[in-house]
Design a protein around this motif. Structure first.
Motif, mmCIF file in Angstrom:
data_model
loop_
_atom_site.group_PDB
_atom_site.id
_atom_site.type_symbol
_atom_site.label_atom_id
_atom_site.label_comp_id
_atom_site.label_asym_id
_atom_site.label_seq_id
_atom_site.Cartn_x
_atom_site.Cartn_y
_atom_site.Cartn_z
ATOM 1 N N PHE A 269 0.816 -1.210 0.000
ATOM 2 C CA PHE A 269 0.000 0.000 0.000
ATOM 3 C C PHE A 269 0.855 1.268 0.000
ATOM 4 N N GLY A 270 2.172 1.117 0.062
ATOM 5 C CA GLY A 270 3.078 2.256 -0.029
ATOM 6 C C GLY A 270 3.052 3.140 1.206
ATOM 7 N N GLU A 271 3.306 4.425 0.995
ATOM 8 C CA GLU A 271 3.395 5.368 2.104
ATOM 9 C C GLU A 271 2.041 5.658 2.752
ATOM 10 N N ASP A 272 0.961 5.239 2.103
ATOM 11 C CA ASP A 272 -0.375 5.481 2.661
ATOM 12 C C ASP A 272 -0.781 4.430 3.688
ATOM 13 N N ALA A 273 0.061 3.401 3.901
ATOM 14 C CA ALA A 273 -0.343 2.272 4.737
ATOM 15 C C ALA A 273 -0.724 2.702 6.151
ATOM 16 N N LYS A 274 0.089 3.539 6.795
ATOM 17 C CA LYS A 274 -0.211 3.956 8.168
ATOM 18 C C LYS A 274 -1.472 4.819 8.217
ATOM 19 N N GLY A 275 -1.643 5.697 7.233
ATOM 20 C CA GLY A 275 -2.855 6.519 7.184
ATOM 21 C C GLY A 275 -4.107 5.699 6.971
ATOM 22 N N LEU A 276 -3.958 4.533 6.316
ATOM 23 C CA LEU A 276 -5.113 3.668 6.078
ATOM 24 C C LEU A 276 -5.697 3.115 7.377
ATOM 25 N N ILE A 277 -4.889 3.057 8.431
ATOM 26 C CA ILE A 277 -5.408 2.597 9.723
ATOM 27 C C ILE A 277 -6.552 3.509 10.156
ATOM 28 N N GLY A 278 -6.340 4.817 10.041
ATOM 29 C CA GLY A 278 -7.390 5.766 10.402
ATOM 30 C C GLY A 278 -8.569 5.718 9.466
ATOM 31 N N LEU A 279 -8.302 5.632 8.158
ATOM 32 C CA LEU A 279 -9.389 5.598 7.176
ATOM 33 C C LEU A 279 -10.227 4.338 7.331
ATOM 34 N N SER A 280 -9.567 3.222 7.639
ATOM 35 C CA SER A 280 -10.291 1.976 7.880
ATOM 36 C C SER A 280 -11.199 2.109 9.093
ATOM 37 N N GLY A 281 -10.678 2.719 10.164
ATOM 38 C CA GLY A 281 -11.493 2.920 11.352
ATOM 39 C C GLY A 281 -12.705 3.795 11.083
ATOM 40 N N ILE A 282 -12.533 4.804 10.209
ATOM 41 C CA ILE A 282 -13.661 5.666 9.849
ATOM 42 C C ILE A 282 -14.757 4.851 9.183
ATOM 43 N N LEU A 283 -14.377 3.994 8.234
ATOM 44 C CA LEU A 283 -15.382 3.217 7.505
ATOM 45 C C LEU A 283 -16.006 2.132 8.374
ATOM 46 N N ILE A 284 -15.248 1.585 9.313
ATOM 47 C CA ILE A 284 -15.859 0.687 10.301
ATOM 48 C C ILE A 284 -16.928 1.452 11.075
ATOM 49 N N GLY A 285 -16.596 2.686 11.466
ATOM 50 C CA GLY A 285 -17.561 3.522 12.181
ATOM 51 C C GLY A 285 -18.781 3.845 11.348
ATOM 52 N N VAL A 286 -18.593 4.121 10.054
ATOM 53 C CA VAL A 286 -19.738 4.395 9.172
ATOM 54 C C VAL A 286 -20.672 3.194 9.139
ATOM 55 N N GLY A 287 -20.107 1.991 9.025
ATOM 56 C CA GLY A 287 -20.926 0.781 9.036
ATOM 57 C C GLY A 287 -21.660 0.597 10.354
ATOM 58 N N GLU A 288 -20.964 0.860 11.464
ATOM 59 C CA GLU A 288 -21.590 0.735 12.781
ATOM 60 C C GLU A 288 -22.722 1.742 12.948
ATOM 61 N N ILE A 289 -22.476 2.982 12.546
ATOM 62 C CA ILE A 289 -23.476 4.037 12.701
ATOM 63 C C ILE A 289 -24.695 3.757 11.827
ATOM 64 N N LEU A 290 -24.454 3.387 10.576
ATOM 65 C CA LEU A 290 -25.558 3.084 9.666
ATOM 66 C C LEU A 290 -26.406 1.940 10.205
ATOM 67 N N GLY A 291 -25.737 0.862 10.634
ATOM 68 C CA GLY A 291 -26.473 -0.283 11.161
ATOM 69 C C GLY A 291 -27.240 0.047 12.420
#
Length: 447
Positions: A269-291
């Protein structure tokens, strides 16, 4: 304000308090293993997975005394003092030491048992049979906003960084500590409901008395909590009910600590790998909130009970696990700080990884909103003890999962969650069918 309005406001304030507190702690748990790998010190030898295993192991044992603590100091103060321990755990990462890290892990396990038992108690005494599903959904959706805000901050703070410096770490954890302290004080806004007015439906059982009314000693309350009839039913009369928390316990471990670590370890994933941790958490939250929001709003319109929602949860998780299996290298959970060099079964895709994050959150909300609802419904008269037993089983499972996350490759962890997911879904169906049949028998007897 009407009694119904006051209880709804209490649920909203409870959700907001958890949202702010877990904006800090949830983000901490999501990034701590990655931060520890980047920490340059010969004096620190901690492991984020081991810390979480300790927390949940102590959590499970502490559920034996959690109802007693709430009985003595009340649910509000229980939430506040437990929240202070959460703040202390987060603050450890500002200047980490192995001894303080693991000491706070033990204390946090005790605090977590008190916090979540108090949450279940407050949610139940502010609900009726007709509103427990709605209130569970509202609470869950509000709390899961924590995944959005905290991880959004991590995404912007760490975007484009392949290594986390000491200054990066200190800035993040000072901010998270302050946020968690703010959340603790929100719990004082919760008002005492009006017990004599709350059960407005004649067919509904009255609300349980506030557990803080008890004047028994701490020791006798501890013994009492696990000897009451309803909890005996939970433990002995319904083996299926004991299996309910196992699947969410394993999946909590995976999405809150393991999956983010896997993304951060993917060198593809290159230099974005560490930032993806936060972005992944955001989308987990979107799924939780929607559900949580959808299942809470639609609860009154659901003619088919809780089973369809739980089925949706297992379906979305199976899809997510299969895509993760294809997209993420198998050694990613245990890879060193420089990342994994192994290849996945397909060319790793950021888009697929983030879709899986959303599916993990959506599926988890399916399970948890319905589990909170059914436990609150079945054990209304002794909600604090029932939620303590529920969390006891769930936390043992999470402790085991965090322990084996130090050693097992990704595909074995996914296989375990698939098997337990199927078992948990089947046992939930059995319990829910029992609830439906008991309602039919009650309606027949009242004719």
């Amino acid at each position: 304000m009407s009694p119904e309005g006051k209880t709804l406001l209490n649920v909203i304030v409870l959700g907001l308090g958890f949202m702010v507190t877990f904006t800090a702690f949830g983000t901490c748990g999501n990034i701590e293993q990655t931060v520890i790998k980047s920490f340059n010190s010969t004096e620190f030898h901690g492991s984020g997975y081991t810390s979480m295993a300790i927390i949940y192991a102590v959590f499970s044992a502490s559920n034996l005394i959690a109802p007693s603590v709430i009985a003595v100091i009340g649910p509000q103060l229980s939430l506040f003092f437990s929240g202070l321990v959460y703040s202390g755990y987060i603050a450890v990462f500002i200047h980490p030491y192995t001894s303080s890290f693991y000491t706070l892990s033990v204390l946090l396990g005790i605090a977590a048992a008190v916090l979540w038992t108090a949450q279940g108690n407050l949610l139940t005494i502010n609900s009726k049979d007709s509103t427990i599903g709605r209130n569970s959904g509202i609470f869950w959706a509000l709390m899961q906003f924590s995944l959005f805000f905290g991880n959004l901050y991590i995404f912007f703070a760490w975007h484009g960084k392949s290594h986390i410096t000491d200054k990066d770490r200190q800035t993040v954890f000072i901010t998270l500590t302050v946020i968690s302290l703010v959340g603790n004080f929100l719990f004082f806004l919760i008002q005492r409901p009006d017990p004599e007015l709350a059960p407005s439906d004649a067919s509904e059982s009255p609300l349980p008395a506030d557990i803080s009314d008890s004047s028994s000693s701490l020791c006798s309350q501890a013994l009492d909590a696990f000897s009451k009839c309803d909890v005996e039913d939970y433990l002995n009369c319904s083996v299926e009910t004991m299996w309910l928390p196992i699947c969410p316990g394993l999946e909590l471990t995976f999405y809150s600590g393991v999956y983010g670590t896997c993304l951060g370890a993917m060198t593809q994933f290159g230099e974005d790998a560490k930032g993806l941790i936060g972005l992944s958490g955001i989308l987990i939250g979107v799924g939780e909130i929607l559900g949580g929001g959808v299942f809470g709003i639609l609860d009154k319109c659901n003619r088919f009970g809780r089973n369809p929602v739980v089925f949706l949860g297992i379906f979305t998780h199976i899809v997510a696990f299969y895509l993760i299996f294809l997209n993420i290298a198998s050694d990613a959970p245990v890879a060193p700080e420089e990342g994994t060099q192994m290849q996945a079964f397909i060319q790793p895709s950021v888009t697929v990884a983030l879709i899986c994050s959303f599916l993990l959150g959506l599926g988890d909300s399916c399970f948890n909103t319905q589990l909170i609802s059914i436990v609150g419904f079945l054990f209304r008269e002794d909600s604090a003890s029932a939620f303590a037993v529920f969390k006891f089983v769930q936390s043992i499972t999470a402790a085991v999962a965090f322990f084996y996350s130090n050693y097992l490759l990704l595909h074995w962890q996914l296989l375990i969650m698939v098997l337990t997911g199927f078992l948990g879904t089947i046992t939930f169906f059995v319990v829910e069918w029992g609830v439906i049949n008991s309602r039919r028998d009650s309606d027949y007897d009242s004719i």
